[in-house]
Design an enzyme around this catalytic site. Structure first.
Site, PDB file in Angstrom:
ATOM      1  N   ASP A  45       0.842  -1.201   0.000  1.00 13.65           N
ATOM      2  CA  ASP A  45       0.000   0.000   0.000  1.00 13.65           C
ATOM      3  C   ASP A  45       0.879   1.254   0.000  1.00 13.65           C
ATOM      4  O   ASP A  45       0.546   2.260  -0.626  1.00 13.65           O
ATOM      5  CB  ASP A  45      -0.920  -0.002   1.231  1.00 13.65           C
ATOM      6  CG  ASP A  45      -2.047  -1.019   1.087  1.00 13.65           C
ATOM      7  OD1 ASP A  45      -2.417  -1.343  -0.065  1.00 13.65           O
ATOM      8  OD2 ASP A  45      -2.550  -1.491   2.116  1.00 13.65           O
ATOM      9  N   GLY A  46       2.007   1.174   0.724  1.00 11.22           N
ATOM     10  CA  GLY A  46       2.937   2.305   0.769  1.00 11.22           C
ATOM     11  C   GLY A  46       3.477   2.644  -0.622  1.00 11.22           C
ATOM     12  O   GLY A  46       3.692   3.812  -0.949  1.00 11.22           O
ATOM     13  N   ASN A 120      -4.309   8.976   1.683  1.00 12.83           N
ATOM     14  CA  ASN A 120      -4.625   8.392   3.002  1.00 12.83           C
ATOM     15  C   ASN A 120      -5.069   9.455   3.996  1.00 12.83           C
ATOM     16  O   ASN A 120      -6.147   9.414   4.521  1.00 12.83           O
ATOM     17  CB  ASN A 120      -3.396   7.700   3.597  1.00 12.83           C
ATOM     18  CG  ASN A 120      -3.359   6.211   3.310  1.00 12.83           C
ATOM     19  OD1 ASN A 120      -4.267   5.681   2.698  1.00 12.83           O
ATOM     20  ND2 ASN A 120      -2.298   5.554   3.741  1.00 12.83           N
ATOM     21  N   GLU A 121      -4.150  10.374   4.276  1.00 15.49           N
ATOM     22  CA  GLU A 121      -4.452  11.361   5.304  1.00 15.49           C
ATOM     23  C   GLU A 121      -3.441  12.493   5.315  1.00 15.49           C
ATOM     24  O   GLU A 121      -2.351  12.408   4.751  1.00 15.49           O
ATOM     25  CB  GLU A 121      -4.515  10.751   6.713  1.00 15.49           C
ATOM     26  CG  GLU A 121      -3.208  10.420   7.381  1.00 15.49           C
ATOM     27  CD  GLU A 121      -2.551   9.170   6.860  1.00 15.49           C
ATOM     28  OE1 GLU A 121      -1.550   9.318   6.128  1.00 15.49           O
ATOM     29  OE2 GLU A 121      -3.000   8.067   7.151  1.00 15.49           O
ATOM     30  N   ARG A 146      -5.873  21.040  22.226  1.00 15.59           N
ATOM     31  CA  ARG A 146      -4.542  21.000  22.853  1.00 15.59           C
ATOM     32  C   ARG A 146      -4.137  19.541  22.947  1.00 15.59           C
ATOM     33  O   ARG A 146      -4.889  18.723  23.472  1.00 15.59           O
ATOM     34  CB  ARG A 146      -4.553  21.622  24.247  1.00 15.59           C
ATOM     35  CG  ARG A 146      -4.718  23.122  24.233  1.00 15.59           C
ATOM     36  CD  ARG A 146      -4.836  23.666  25.640  1.00 15.59           C
ATOM     37  NE  ARG A 146      -5.041  25.107  25.627  1.00 15.59           N
ATOM     38  CZ  ARG A 146      -6.210  25.700  25.396  1.00 15.59           C
ATOM     39  NH1 ARG A 146      -7.285  24.972  25.169  1.00 15.59           N
ATOM     40  NH2 ARG A 146      -6.316  27.018  25.413  1.00 15.59           N
ATOM     41  N   ASP A 148      -1.320  16.322  21.059  1.00 20.55           N
ATOM     42  CA  ASP A 148      -0.199  15.954  20.183  1.00 20.55           C
ATOM     43  C   ASP A 148      -0.453  16.301  18.724  1.00 20.55           C
ATOM     44  O   ASP A 148       0.490  16.552  17.967  1.00 20.55           O
ATOM     45  CB  ASP A 148       0.068  14.449  20.282  1.00 20.55           C
ATOM     46  CG  ASP A 148       0.803  14.092  21.568  1.00 20.55           C
ATOM     47  OD1 ASP A 148       1.088  15.012  22.352  1.00 20.55           O
ATOM     48  OD2 ASP A 148       1.096  12.898  21.774  1.00 20.55           O
ATOM     49  N   ALA A 183      -4.015  12.192  21.025  1.00 22.49           N
ATOM     50  CA  ALA A 183      -3.767  12.501  22.444  1.00 22.49           C
ATOM     51  C   ALA A 183      -4.171  13.920  22.835  1.00 22.49           C
ATOM     52  O   ALA A 183      -3.329  14.739  23.218  1.00 22.49           O
ATOM     53  CB  ALA A 183      -2.287  12.255  22.774  1.00 22.49           C
TER      54      ALA A 183
HETATM   55  P1  NAP Z   1       4.609   2.732   5.802  1.00 24.25           P
HETATM   56  O1  NAP Z   1       5.549   1.861   6.508  1.00 24.25           O
HETATM   57  O2  NAP Z   1       4.683   2.912   4.324  1.00 24.25           O
HETATM   58  O3  NAP Z   1       3.105   2.282   6.135  1.00 24.25           O
HETATM   59  C1  NAP Z   1       2.757   1.860   7.402  1.00 24.25           C
HETATM   60  C2  NAP Z   1       1.743   0.737   7.263  1.00 24.25           C
HETATM   61  O4  NAP Z   1       0.491   1.289   6.814  1.00 24.25           O
HETATM   62  C3  NAP Z   1       2.157  -0.323   6.246  1.00 24.25           C
HETATM   63  O5  NAP Z   1       1.896  -1.586   6.798  1.00 24.25           O
HETATM   64  C4  NAP Z   1       1.236  -0.043   5.060  1.00 24.25           C
HETATM   65  O6  NAP Z   1       0.962  -1.191   4.285  1.00 24.25           O
HETATM   66  C5  NAP Z   1      -0.011   0.425   5.781  1.00 24.25           C
HETATM   67  N1  NAP Z   1      -0.952   1.199   4.978  1.00 24.25           N
HETATM   68  C6  NAP Z   1      -0.718   2.197   4.107  1.00 24.25           C
HETATM   69  N2  NAP Z   1      -1.871   2.657   3.604  1.00 24.25           N
HETATM   70  C7  NAP Z   1      -2.861   1.920   4.178  1.00 24.25           C
HETATM   71  C8  NAP Z   1      -4.262   1.921   4.076  1.00 24.25           C
HETATM   72  N3  NAP Z   1      -4.907   2.803   3.312  1.00 24.25           N
HETATM   73  N4  NAP Z   1      -4.970   1.050   4.839  1.00 24.25           N
HETATM   74  C9  NAP Z   1      -4.359   0.166   5.654  1.00 24.25           C
HETATM   75  N5  NAP Z   1      -3.023   0.108   5.792  1.00 24.25           N
HETATM   76  C10 NAP Z   1      -2.288   0.995   5.060  1.00 24.25           C
HETATM   77  O7  NAP Z   1       4.650   4.138   6.587  1.00 24.25           O
HETATM   78  P2  NAP Z   1       4.924   5.642   6.131  1.00 24.25           P
HETATM   79  O8  NAP Z   1       5.687   5.659   4.859  1.00 24.25           O
HETATM   80  O9  NAP Z   1       5.441   6.394   7.290  1.00 24.25           O
HETATM   81  O10 NAP Z   1       3.440   6.252   5.889  1.00 24.25           O
HETATM   82  C11 NAP Z   1       2.517   5.686   5.085  1.00 24.25           C
HETATM   83  C12 NAP Z   1       1.237   5.503   5.869  1.00 24.25           C
HETATM   84  O11 NAP Z   1       1.505   4.865   7.112  1.00 24.25           O
HETATM   85  C13 NAP Z   1       0.559   6.806   6.284  1.00 24.25           C
HETATM   86  O12 NAP Z   1      -0.278   7.288   5.248  1.00 24.25           O
HETATM   87  C14 NAP Z   1      -0.229   6.391   7.515  1.00 24.25           C
HETATM   88  O13 NAP Z   1      -1.572   6.061   7.227  1.00 24.25           O
HETATM   89  C15 NAP Z   1       0.445   5.141   7.996  1.00 24.25           C
HETATM   90  N6  NAP Z   1       0.916   5.368   9.370  1.00 24.25           N
HETATM   91  C16 NAP Z   1       0.330   4.655  10.355  1.00 24.25           C
HETATM   92  C17 NAP Z   1       0.686   4.856  11.664  1.00 24.25           C
HETATM   93  C18 NAP Z   1       0.000   4.061  12.720  1.00 24.25           C
HETATM   94  O14 NAP Z   1      -0.879   3.259  12.391  1.00 24.25           O
HETATM   95  N7  NAP Z   1       0.341   4.284  13.991  1.00 24.25           N
HETATM   96  C19 NAP Z   1       1.669   5.796  11.997  1.00 24.25           C
HETATM   97  C20 NAP Z   1       2.254   6.509  10.961  1.00 24.25           C
HETATM   98  C21 NAP Z   1       1.868   6.291   9.633  1.00 24.25           C
HETATM   99  P3  NAP Z   1       2.044  -1.867   3.308  1.00 24.25           P
HETATM  100  O15 NAP Z   1       2.913  -2.709   4.191  1.00 24.25           O
HETATM  101  O16 NAP Z   1       1.182  -2.678   2.399  1.00 24.25           O
HETATM  102  O17 NAP Z   1       2.790  -0.788   2.590  1.00 24.25           O
END
Ligand code: NAP
Length: 266
Positions: A45-46, A120-121, A146, A148, A183
């Site tokens: 997905d990334g 995504n967001e 107020r 994070d 938070a």
């Molecule tokens: P990343 O390692 O590329 O992605 C983090 C995880 O999110 C990977 O397992 C990825 O799947 C999964 N993912 C991405 N889009 C998704 C979707 N629409 N639905 C479900 N899972 C999804 O991390 P990054 O490069 O920092 O950022 C990419 C995305 O990571 C951000 O858009 C954000 O949504 C997510 N993220 C999540 C958290 C959290 O859950 N705490 C924190 C920061 C960022 P694949 O392994 O298939 O690529």
């Protein structure tokens, strides 16, 4: 059909990309990385997020297909060992095009205004201290935040960061944005709603910075640091991202497979 291939960069994804290009060319498909009709994303997905941003200026004319080199994903619905089958379908049937909403962001800083689109967001996070920001909905003050940070997710992004924060999963046919808190401080002095909020397409939200603060602004996987943010407007874009579906894979099946698992259903 003109196609492009974007891979995650690891050995397996690169090998699969080369294999796909060889076979596609032998079947008469035209490899064109600059102006494709279809973009094949190989990785996860990334990887599809990266492909989306690479082709953001052409998204009205492009459909995406995702191949996952691990488990099936939300944007990547073909597995690595199904490349031949995918290619066969690409050569023989017309895909169904499904369209998902995306978010637009207008970021106003003291040094200029920037426009972004997110699949995504969009995330606003404090770096040093508590972030303080006024949240307006449709031009009227809603709350003083107020904490994070704040995450504004699209329906297809609702299964990503938003879900980890306790936000709802939203079907991508519902044109909306979800505001989720990171938070928030809630006590006798400070108060926010606490629940996530779903805005329909004709509504918008402004986040207004209430102090000089260093914040991290992330649009999907890309983060930038700012210390002069004035305000941020978020709204559902008039554009949509398009996916070419050569076989059905309903959204709720993806959710079930990813978070519950088929084996656990008895
Ligand atoms: P990343 O390692 O590329 O992605 C983090 C995880 O999110 C990977 O397992 C990825 O799947 C999964 N993912 C991405 N889009 C998704 C979707 N629409 N639905 C479900 N899972 C999804 O991390 P990054 O490069 O920092 O950022 C990419 C995305 O990571 C951000 O858009 C954000 O949504 C997510 N993220 C999540 C958290 C959290 O859950 N705490 C924190 C920061 C960022 P694949 O392994 O298939 O690529």
């Amino acid at each position: 059909m003109k196609y492009a291939v974007i891979d995650r960069g690891d050995t397996l994804s690169k090998q699969l990309a080369n294999q796909f290009i060889q076979h596609a060319n032998s079947k008469g498909l035209q490899h064109n990385q600059q102006e494709p009709n279809i973009v094949i994303s190989i990785g996860g997905d990334g990887t599809l997020l990266k492909a989306f941003h690479k082709y953001i200026s052409q998204i009205d004319h492009i459909s995406f297909v995702g191949v996952h080199t691990g488990h099936l994903g939300f944007y990547a619905d073909w597995k690595a060992d199904e490349l031949e089958l995918l290619l066969e379908k690409m050569c023989t049937i017309e895909p169904t095009i499904v369209k998902y909403p995306i978010a637009n962001i207008e970021l106003v800083t003291k040094s200029g205004t920037f426009h972004y689109s997110a699949l995504n967001e969009f995330t606003l996070k404090s770096v040093d201290n508590t972030m303080v920001a006024q949240v307006n909905i449709n031009g009227e003050q809603f709350e003083m935040f107020r904490g994070d940070g704040i995450v504004i997710s699209t329906p297809s992004g609702s299964t990503a960061y938003n879900k980890s924060l306790g936000g709802s999963i939203v079907h991508p046919s519902i044109e909306s944005l979800q505001i989720t808190e990171l938070a928030s401080i809630n006590n006798l002095v400070y108060r926010t709603l606490g629940s996530s909020v779903l805005l329909p397409k004709h509504h918008y939200c402004d986040i207004i910075s209430m102090k000089q603060q260093r914040v991290q602004v992330s649009v999907d996987h890309v983060s930038t640091m700012f210390n002069d943010v004035v305000s941020i407007k978020c709204f559902v874009s008039d554009q949509k991202v398009q996916f070419a579906r050569y076989r059905p894979f309903p959204f709720w099946n993806r959710v079930r497979n990813a978070f519950i698992g088929i084996d656990s259903i008895t």
